[in-house]
Scaffold this motif. Structure first.
Motif, PDB file in Angstrom:
ATOM      1  N   PRO A  45     -11.780  -6.932  38.006  1.00 40.12           N
ATOM      2  CA  PRO A  45     -12.209  -6.848  36.598  1.00 40.12           C
ATOM      3  C   PRO A  45     -11.991  -5.470  35.973  1.00 40.12           C
ATOM      4  O   PRO A  45     -11.640  -5.378  34.802  1.00 40.12           O
ATOM      5  N   ALA A  46     -12.160  -4.397  36.733  1.00 44.17           N
ATOM      6  CA  ALA A  46     -11.955  -3.060  36.175  1.00 44.17           C
ATOM      7  C   ALA A  46     -10.487  -2.852  35.811  1.00 44.17           C
ATOM      8  O   ALA A  46     -10.169  -2.310  34.753  1.00 44.17           O
ATOM      9  N   ARG A  47      -9.597  -3.283  36.687  1.00 43.69           N
ATOM     10  CA  ARG A  47      -8.163  -3.175  36.434  1.00 43.69           C
ATOM     11  C   ARG A  47      -7.782  -3.985  35.200  1.00 43.69           C
ATOM     12  O   ARG A  47      -7.027  -3.527  34.347  1.00 43.69           O
ATOM     13  N   THR A  48      -8.317  -5.178  35.110  1.00 38.58           N
ATOM     14  CA  THR A  48      -8.019  -6.049  33.977  1.00 38.58           C
ATOM     15  C   THR A  48      -8.520  -5.437  32.676  1.00 38.58           C
ATOM     16  O   THR A  48      -7.793  -5.421  31.674  1.00 38.58           O
ATOM     17  N   ARG A  49      -9.739  -4.903  32.659  1.00 44.01           N
ATOM     18  CA  ARG A  49     -10.293  -4.275  31.445  1.00 44.01           C
ATOM     19  C   ARG A  49      -9.461  -3.059  31.041  1.00 44.01           C
ATOM     20  O   ARG A  49      -9.195  -2.851  29.863  1.00 44.01           O
ATOM     21  N   GLU A  50      -9.062  -2.268  32.032  1.00 41.98           N
ATOM     22  CA  GLU A  50      -8.253  -1.083  31.761  1.00 41.98           C
ATOM     23  C   GLU A  50      -6.917  -1.479  31.126  1.00 41.98           C
ATOM     24  O   GLU A  50      -6.478  -0.881  30.144  1.00 41.98           O
ATOM     25  N   PHE A  51      -6.283  -2.508  31.676  1.00 37.17           N
ATOM     26  CA  PHE A  51      -5.003  -2.955  31.138  1.00 37.17           C
ATOM     27  C   PHE A  51      -5.190  -3.572  29.752  1.00 37.17           C
ATOM     28  O   PHE A  51      -4.384  -3.330  28.844  1.00 37.17           O
ATOM     29  N   GLU A  52      -6.239  -4.357  29.557  1.00 35.75           N
ATOM     30  CA  GLU A  52      -6.505  -4.955  28.240  1.00 35.75           C
ATOM     31  C   GLU A  52      -6.723  -3.881  27.183  1.00 35.75           C
ATOM     32  O   GLU A  52      -6.259  -4.026  26.049  1.00 35.75           O
ATOM     33  N   ALA A  53      -7.401  -2.792  27.545  1.00 35.05           N
ATOM     34  CA  ALA A  53      -7.603  -1.685  26.605  1.00 35.05           C
ATOM     35  C   ALA A  53      -6.254  -1.044  26.253  1.00 35.05           C
ATOM     36  O   ALA A  53      -6.002  -0.698  25.094  1.00 35.05           O
ATOM     37  N   TYR A  54      -5.408  -0.895  27.253  1.00 30.53           N
ATOM     38  CA  TYR A  54      -4.074  -0.349  27.015  1.00 30.53           C
ATOM     39  C   TYR A  54      -3.293  -1.245  26.051  1.00 30.53           C
ATOM     40  O   TYR A  54      -2.698  -0.768  25.082  1.00 30.53           O
ATOM     41  N   VAL A  55      -3.289  -2.535  26.296  1.00 30.56           N
ATOM     42  CA  VAL A  55      -2.551  -3.477  25.445  1.00 30.56           C
ATOM     43  C   VAL A  55      -3.114  -3.479  24.028  1.00 30.56           C
ATOM     44  O   VAL A  55      -2.357  -3.495  23.050  1.00 30.56           O
ATOM     45  N   ALA A  56      -4.439  -3.406  23.907  1.00 33.64           N
ATOM     46  CA  ALA A  56      -5.058  -3.376  22.576  1.00 33.64           C
ATOM     47  C   ALA A  56      -4.602  -2.149  21.795  1.00 33.64           C
ATOM     48  O   ALA A  56      -4.380  -2.215  20.582  1.00 33.64           O
ATOM     49  N   GLY A  57      -4.425  -1.041  22.484  1.00 35.13           N
ATOM     50  CA  GLY A  57      -3.995   0.179  21.815  1.00 35.13           C
ATOM     51  C   GLY A  57      -2.500   0.273  21.582  1.00 35.13           C
ATOM     52  O   GLY A  57      -2.057   0.801  20.570  1.00 35.13           O
ATOM     53  N   ALA A  58      -1.714  -0.239  22.504  1.00 33.29           N
ATOM     54  CA  ALA A  58      -0.258  -0.049  22.442  1.00 33.29           C
ATOM     55  C   ALA A  58       0.514  -1.299  22.027  1.00 33.29           C
ATOM     56  O   ALA A  58       1.674  -1.186  21.638  1.00 33.29           O
ATOM     57  N   GLY A  59      -0.099  -2.450  22.099  1.00 33.15           N
ATOM     58  CA  GLY A  59       0.616  -3.703  21.853  1.00 33.15           C
ATOM     59  C   GLY A  59       1.273  -3.797  20.494  1.00 33.15           C
ATOM     60  O   GLY A  59       2.428  -4.232  20.380  1.00 33.15           O
ATOM     61  N   GLY A  60       0.587  -3.382  19.452  1.00 36.44           N
ATOM     62  CA  GLY A  60       1.140  -3.460  18.105  1.00 36.44           C
ATOM     63  C   GLY A  60       2.376  -2.591  17.938  1.00 36.44           C
ATOM     64  O   GLY A  60       3.382  -3.017  17.358  1.00 36.44           O
ATOM     65  N   ARG A  61       2.298  -1.385  18.454  1.00 37.81           N
ATOM     66  CA  ARG A  61       3.448  -0.485  18.344  1.00 37.81           C
ATOM     67  C   ARG A  61       4.619  -0.999  19.168  1.00 37.81           C
ATOM     68  O   ARG A  61       5.774  -0.946  18.734  1.00 37.81           O
ATOM     69  N   LEU A  62       4.342  -1.511  20.363  1.00 34.36           N
ATOM     70  CA  LEU A  62       5.411  -2.069  21.196  1.00 34.36           C
ATOM     71  C   LEU A  62       6.069  -3.262  20.509  1.00 34.36           C
ATOM     72  O   LEU A  62       7.296  -3.401  20.541  1.00 34.36           O
ATOM     73  N   LEU A  63       5.269  -4.110  19.868  1.00 36.10           N
ATOM     74  CA  LEU A  63       5.838  -5.257  19.162  1.00 36.10           C
ATOM     75  C   LEU A  63       6.690  -4.799  17.986  1.00 36.10           C
ATOM     76  O   LEU A  63       7.774  -5.347  17.742  1.00 36.10           O
TER      77      LEU A  63
END
Length: 167
Positions: free
Chosen positions: A10-28
């Protein structure tokens, strides 16, 4: 020795989800510029980002302080290059007809321009990322900028209902 983390950590998943929330829009947005698709109709860009993020997630534990955004951007650029280009008579050509604001550029020109301008990566790092000489990246970038700043003129629209003047 550290215990092996599993994909259901769960910690790994939360960490990755936070990363995607921050970077996903710019990557798209980056992927949409690369594919030259319309902002609201970008299935190829979404697919590229999904694959790049999946790869980053698979490597998440091995990044060891490496910037995950840089890792994802490198994967995104590599996937775009492999998918958008193919060798045909020694030339790089796009497989599909782009429609976005960078549609006049070749896939290679789009890649260099987006990495250099939108992503802010310098010429040396761009060259290393793409496996090209620095001078080649500079030439591609300059050609892309010239195309974007001085687009080809379109023919004047036809005027209907006007009779030709006899000479």
């Amino acid at each position: 020795m550290h215990p092996r983390r599993t994909s259901d950590d769960p910690a790994r998943t939360r960490e990755f989800e936070a990363y995607v929330a921050g970077a996903g829009g710019r990557l798209l947005h980056t992927a949409t510029l690369l594919t030259a698709e319309a902002r609201n109709d970008n299935p190829r860009a979404r697919h590229l980002v999904t694959l790049a993020l999946a790869h980053t997630y698979a490597c998440w534990d091995r990044l060891h302080g490496e910037d995950p955004y840089d890792h994802t951007r490198q994967d995104l650029a590599a996937r775009y290059a492999r998918g958008a280009w193919h060798r045909h008579g020694g030339l790089l050509r796009s497989r599909s007809r782009p429609t976005g604001p960078l549609a006049a550029l070749t896939p290679q020109e789009r890649l260099v321009l987006v990495i250099r301008l939108y992503e802010g990566v310098d010429g040396d790092r761009t060259a290393a990322l793409l496996g090209l000489p620095v001078e080649r990246v500079r030439t591609i970038f300059n050609r892309a900028m010239a195309t974007v700043l001085s687009p080809a003129r379109r023919p004047a629209p036809a005027v209907s209902g006007v009779k030709a003047v006899p000479s």
